[in-house]
Design an enzyme around this catalytic site. Structure first.
Site, mmCIF file in Angstrom:
data_model
loop_
_atom_site.group_PDB
_atom_site.id
_atom_site.type_symbol
_atom_site.label_atom_id
_atom_site.label_comp_id
_atom_site.label_asym_id
_atom_site.label_seq_id
_atom_site.Cartn_x
_atom_site.Cartn_y
_atom_site.Cartn_z
ATOM 1 N N ASP A 289 0.862 -1.163 0.000
ATOM 2 C CA ASP A 289 0.000 0.000 0.000
ATOM 3 C C ASP A 289 0.913 1.231 0.000
ATOM 4 O OD1 ASP A 289 -2.111 1.713 0.005
ATOM 5 O OD2 ASP A 289 -3.169 0.797 1.676
HETATM 6 C C1 BGC Z 1 -4.932 3.359 0.166
HETATM 7 C C2 BGC Z 1 -5.139 2.356 -0.936
HETATM 8 C C3 BGC Z 1 -4.975 3.015 -2.277
HETATM 9 C C4 BGC Z 1 -3.626 3.700 -2.347
HETATM 10 C C5 BGC Z 1 -3.364 4.396 -3.663
HETATM 11 C C6 BGC Z 1 -3.651 4.142 -0.014
HETATM 12 O O1 BGC Z 1 -3.553 5.168 0.914
HETATM 13 O O2 BGC Z 1 -4.930 2.688 1.405
HETATM 14 O O3 BGC Z 1 -6.394 1.759 -0.810
HETATM 15 O O4 BGC Z 1 -5.124 2.077 -3.300
HETATM 16 O O5 BGC Z 1 -3.556 4.661 -1.318
HETATM 17 O O6 BGC Z 1 -4.132 5.516 -3.822
#
Ligand code: BGC
Length: 731
Positions: A289
C-alpha cells in the site's frame, strides 16, 4: 553461379541476424509468455530489474491522504505509475519514453484507484453489496474497466474486500460489508468484471485484492492502526474472499497497512508467501500500500528504510508503492547477498507476467478516443441506475407511508437534498458531480404534474447554526409530508475518515425532532458511507431509507422508490447497531456461555436493523423448507428448497439468504453463517422455488487456524429467515 549463391546466402544471413537483433524473442507476440519473460530477464541488469519493482506517482494524485510530491523526473525504466488522468495523452507520452528511450523498452504499467466506477460512478461498494446482485456488480466493474482502460489505466486497485464490522472505520464504505461469504461472492464478481476473459483486451484492467489482510479489524475503527487477529479468526473470517479472488485469477494483491497481531501485513511472510504464493499458487504480484513498507519503521519492526525494504521484500511484497525503499536499497541488498538473485528474479518475473498478460509489450499505447466513446455510454448509465436502485434499502415503512401517492405538497428538507458532490461518495475517480441530479431535482421531475415539491435547507451537515430552521418549519407546516434528507458528507467515510460515533451530528437530529413536532409524516432519506446509529431518529420517522452514496445516478433511483416506480429490494450487508457502544455487532457472532444473560443494562442488546434486513412494497410468504435427504454421508449431494410467494399486489424482487448452523462442533461456531443467496423477481401472486445446492465439504465444514478444513459428523441446521431444518452427517 556459385559466387552468386554464396553472396546471396551471405546477404540472407545478414538480414536474418539483423532481424534477430532487431526483434528479440521477448518482443515476439507469438512466443509463449514464460519464454518471453525468460528471454527478457536474461537481458536485464540488476538496476533494470530493481526498477521494475517500483511504483511512483505521475503528476497530481487525488488521494488527499497521499499528497507526497510527484517524482519530478520519471525514469523510463520504472515498473509502474499511479495515473490520475481522464485521457491517455500523458500516459502515452511517458510510455513513449519507456519504449523508445530505454535499453530494453519495457512498458510501464499504469494503475489507479477505480473503486466504484471511473467516470460513470456506481454506488459505493457497501451499497452495491446491499443489492445482492453479483451479476450486476460484475457488469458495473466491466464498465469501470472499459472507461479506465480507454483512458490509459491498465490496473485498478480494487476490489477492496476487507470484512469490516466496525462502522466507525471510514473504509467500511469501500468494501462489501461484515460477512465473509458476501465479500467472497462480490470479490469473484468484481474480479471477473474488471479482468474479463482476456486481460489484454482494450476493455479490461488488472484487478487488485486489497488490503491483504485484516485491515478491517483496525482497533476501535481508527485507521492505519493495530489489528488483533487470532490465527483462527484470520482463517475463518478474513481469508476466504482473498482465496476465492485468487482462484478467480486476480492479477495482483495489495499488502495492508495494519499490524496483524505483531506482524504488519506488509512484512508478513506467512500471509504473503506461505499462503498466497505457496499454498494458493498465486502467480501475479503483490504491491505494497502507499507507504506501507516505509511505515514498518513507525510500526516498530524496522530501524531504517533499508531494513524495511528487506523485511517487506523477503516477506513477499514485489512492488513498492511510493515508499522509495526498493529503488534506494534493493540493489544494495542483492549485492550484499541479503536478498537472493532468485527471489529478485521471481519478483521481476511476476511483474513482467502481468504486463505481458495485459498485452502491454505488444500494445503499449492507449488508442485515442473521444470522451463520448469512453464515458457514459447508454448501457453504462443503465447499469449504474439499476445498481443504485437495487442498493437502496427500505429500513422502515410504517402504515405504508411509502410509496408517496395522492399527496399534493411535499416538503424536501435537509442538507442532503440539493447536494451533488456528497452523493458521489469517497474514491470517486474521474466522477463529475456536475452530471449528477440532486434528490430535490429528481423528486421534482418524478412528481411533475402530480404534486408540488418545495425545498428548504433546514440545517447544514454539522455545526450549531440554527438560522435555517424556521424557514424549514414554515415549509413543513404547509406541506402534507416531509422528505427529510440527512446523512454524511462525502469525506466522512473512506480512508482516514474514522468517527467516534456513527450517529449523525446533533444539528441534523435536532432538525428532525423540530419537524416532527409539526405532526406531519416524516420520510427519512439517508445518504451515508457507513451504517448509522438511528435510535433517536427511528421513533420519529414514519419511513426510513438509505440510498448510500449512489454516484452518477444521484437522486433519480431514490425518487423512483419514493414514488413507487421502483419497488425497493435492497437488504443490509452490514448491521445497523442500536448505538455505537454496541460495536462490534454483527450477525454471525459466536455463541455466548449464557445467552439469557450478559445484556446491556441501559439499552437493548440487539441491533436496530440486522444484517439482511430490508423491506419491499409487497410482502413475501415463505413456505415449507424441504431437504432432498436428511441423513447423509460425506460426499453426498444435498438440495434444500423453499417456495416463496409474492402475496402483495405488485411485482417485487426477493433475495433469500441461506444460513447454516453447526450447534455442536470441536470449535465453537457462529450462531449462523451465510452460505448462499439468491435473488428472484416474483410477479404479484407468483410462487417461486429458491434452491440451495449444499456442498457438504464447502458449506458445512469449518477451518482451523492453519487453514485446514474439517467436516464433522453430526447435526446441522439449514436456515432461511426464521425457518430451520435439520440434517445429519453420519460416518
Ligand atoms: C490506500 C489504498 C490506495 C492507495 C493508492 C492508499 O492510501 O490505502 O487503498 O489504493 O492509497 O491511492
Amino acid at each position: 553461379m556459385k559466387k552468386v549463391t554464396l553472396l546471396l546466402s551471405i546477404i540472407l544471413m545478414m538480414i536474418f541476424s539483423s532481424y534477430k537483433q532487431e526483434k528479440p524473442l521477448y518482443k515476439d507476440a507469438k512466443q509463449p509468455i514464460e519464454k518471453r519473460i525468460d528471454d527478457l530477464l536474461a537481458r536485464m541488469n540488476l538496476k533494470e530489474k530493481v526498477m521494475q519493482l517500483n511504483q511512483f506517482t505521475l503528476g497530481r494524485n487525488d488521494n488527499a491522504n497521499n499528497m507526497a510530491d510527484p517524482v519530478a523526473d520519471i525514469p523510463g525504466e520504472i515498473g509502474s505509475l499511479i495515473y490520475f488522468g481522464s485521457n491517455a495523452d500523458l500516459r502515452n507520452k511517458v510510455q513513449k519514453k519507456a519504449m523508445e528511450q530505454t535499453r530494453l523498452g519495457i512498458p510501464i504499467l499504469f494503475g489507479y484507484d477505480v473503486i466504484h466506477g471511473f467516470r460513470t460512478i456506481y454506488p459505493i461498494s457497501l451499497g452495491q453489496a446491499c443489492s445482492w446482485n453479483a451479476a450486476l456488480v460484475e457488469k458495473a466493474c466491466g464498465v469501470a474497466a472499459q472507461e479506465a482502460r480507454m483512458s490509459g489505466v491498465d490496473w485498478t486497485f480494487s476490489p477492496m474486500i476487507d470484512v469490516a464490522r466496525d462502522g466507525r472505520w471510514g473504509r467500511v464504505a469501500e468494501g462489501y460489508g461484515e460477512d465473509t461469504y458476501t465479500n467472497a461472492v462480490f470479490t469473484v464478481a468484481s474480479v471477473k468484471g474488471y479482468q474479463g476473459e482476456d486481460l489484454s483486451s482494450e476493455r479490461n484492467v488488472a484487478a487488485c485484492l486489497k488490503h491483504y489482510i485484516g485491515y478491517g479489524a483496525s482497533e476501535a475503527g481508527r485507521d492505519y492502526v493495530y489489528s488483533e487477529i487470532s490465527s483462527q479468526t484470520l482463517w475463518d473470517t478474513y481469508m476466504l474472499p482473498y482465496e476465492n479472488g485468487v482462484k478467480a485469477g486476480v492479477a495482483t494483491l495489495m499488502s495492508s497497512f495494519n499490524d496483524i497481531s505483531g506482524t504488519p501485513g506488509s512484512a508478513n511472510h506467512y500471509t504473503l508467501t506461505e499462503v498466497l504464493k505457496k499454498r494458493w499458487k498465486h502467480d501475479g504480484f503483490v504491491v505494497s500500500d502507499w507507504g506501507s513498507i516505509e511505515q514498518l519503521r513507525p510500526q516498530g519492526i524496522a530501524g531504517s528504510k533499508k531494513e524495511a525494504a528487506f523485511k517487506a521484500f523477503t516477506a513477499g511484497v514485489e512492488m513498492d508503492m511510493m515508499n522509495r525503499c526498493y529503488d534506494a536499497h534493493l540493489e544494495e541488498l542483492v549485492k550484499e547477498g541479503k536478498v537472493s538473485e532468485d527471489l529478485l528474479n521471481d519478483a521481476v518475473r511476476r511483474v513482467l507476467r502481468v504486463k505481458f498478460r495485459l498485452g502491454l509489450f505488444d500494445r503499449p499505447y492507449t488508442p485515442a478516443t473521444t470522451e463520448k466513446e469512453r464515458f457514459y455510454r447508454p448501457e453504462s448509465l443503465k447499469i449504474a441506475e439499476q445498481l443504485a436502485e437495487e442498493s437502496i434499502v427500505l429500513l422502515k415503512n410504517e402504515n405504508k407511508v411509502l410509496p408517496i401517492n395522492n399527496v399534493s405538497k411535499i416538503a424536501v428538507i435537509g442538507p442532503m437534498a440539493k447536494t451533488k458532490w456528497h452523493l458521489l461518495g469517497s474514491w470517486a475517480a474521474q466522477g463529475n458531480s456536475e452530471d449528477i441530479i440532486t434528490i430535490y431535482d429528481a423528486l421534482q421531475a418524478e412528481y411533475k404534474g402530480k404534486a408540488e415539491v418545495a425545498y428548504a435547507l433546514g440545517c447544514d451537515f454539522d455545526g450549531k447554526d440554527r438560522k435555517d430552521l424556521e424557514e424549514a418549519k414554515a415549509l413543513a407546516a404547509k406541506s402534507d409530508l416531509i422528505v427529510l434528507c440527512l446523512g454524511e458528507k462525502k469525506n466522512w467515510s473512506g480512508e482516514n475518515a474514522s468517527r467516534s460515533t456513527i450517529a449523525l451530528p446533533q444539528i441534523q437530529e435536532e432538525l428532525a425532532m423540530e419537524l416532527k413536532k409539526l405532526g406531519k409524516r416524516v420520510v427519512l432519506v439517508l445518504s451515508n458511507g457507513r451504517p448509522l446509529e438511528l435510535s433517536r431518529l427511528e421513533p420519529i420517522s414514519d419511513a426510513i431509507l438509505t440510498m448510500w452514496q449512489p454516484g452518477t445516478p444521484g437522486g433519480k433511483p431514490l425518487a423512483g422508490v419514493l414514488s413507487g416506480r421502483v419497488n425497493p429490494s435492497g437488504k443490509l450487508a452490514m448491521t445497523f447497531p442500536y448505538s455505537t457502544g454496541q460495536i462490534p455487532i454483527y450477525y454471525n457472532y459466536r455463541q455466548s456461555a449464557r445467552p439469557h444473560q450478559g445484556k446491556y443494562q441501559d439499552i437493548q442488546s440487539t441491533p436496530l436493523y440486522e444484517f439482511a434486513h430490508g423491506l419491499s412494497y409487497t410482502t413475501f410468504g415463505y413456505g415449507e423448507l424441504k431437504v432432498s435427504v436428511s441423513k447423509l454421508k460425506r460426499g453426498d449431494k444435498l438440495t434444500v428448497e423453499i417456495p416463496v410467494t409474492n402475496m402483495g399486489d405488485r411485482d417485487g424482487v426477493e433475495t433469500v439468504h441461506w444460513f447454516i448452523q453447526d450447534p455442536v462442533c470441536t470449535i465453537s461456531r457462529p450462531v449462523k453463517e451465510l452460505k448462499y443467496f439468491e435473488k428472484q423477481l416474483l410477479k404479484k401472486g407468483e410462487t417461486k422455488l429458491y434452491k440451495f445446492e449444499v456442498n457438504l465439504e464447502r458449506d458445512l465444514s469449518f477451518v482451523n487456524g492453519e487453514g485446514q478444513r474439517f467436516l464433522e459428523s453430526g447435526e446441522y441446521n439449514i436456515m432461511v429467515k426464521n425457518k430451520k431444518i435439520k440434517i445429519e452427517i453420519v460416518d
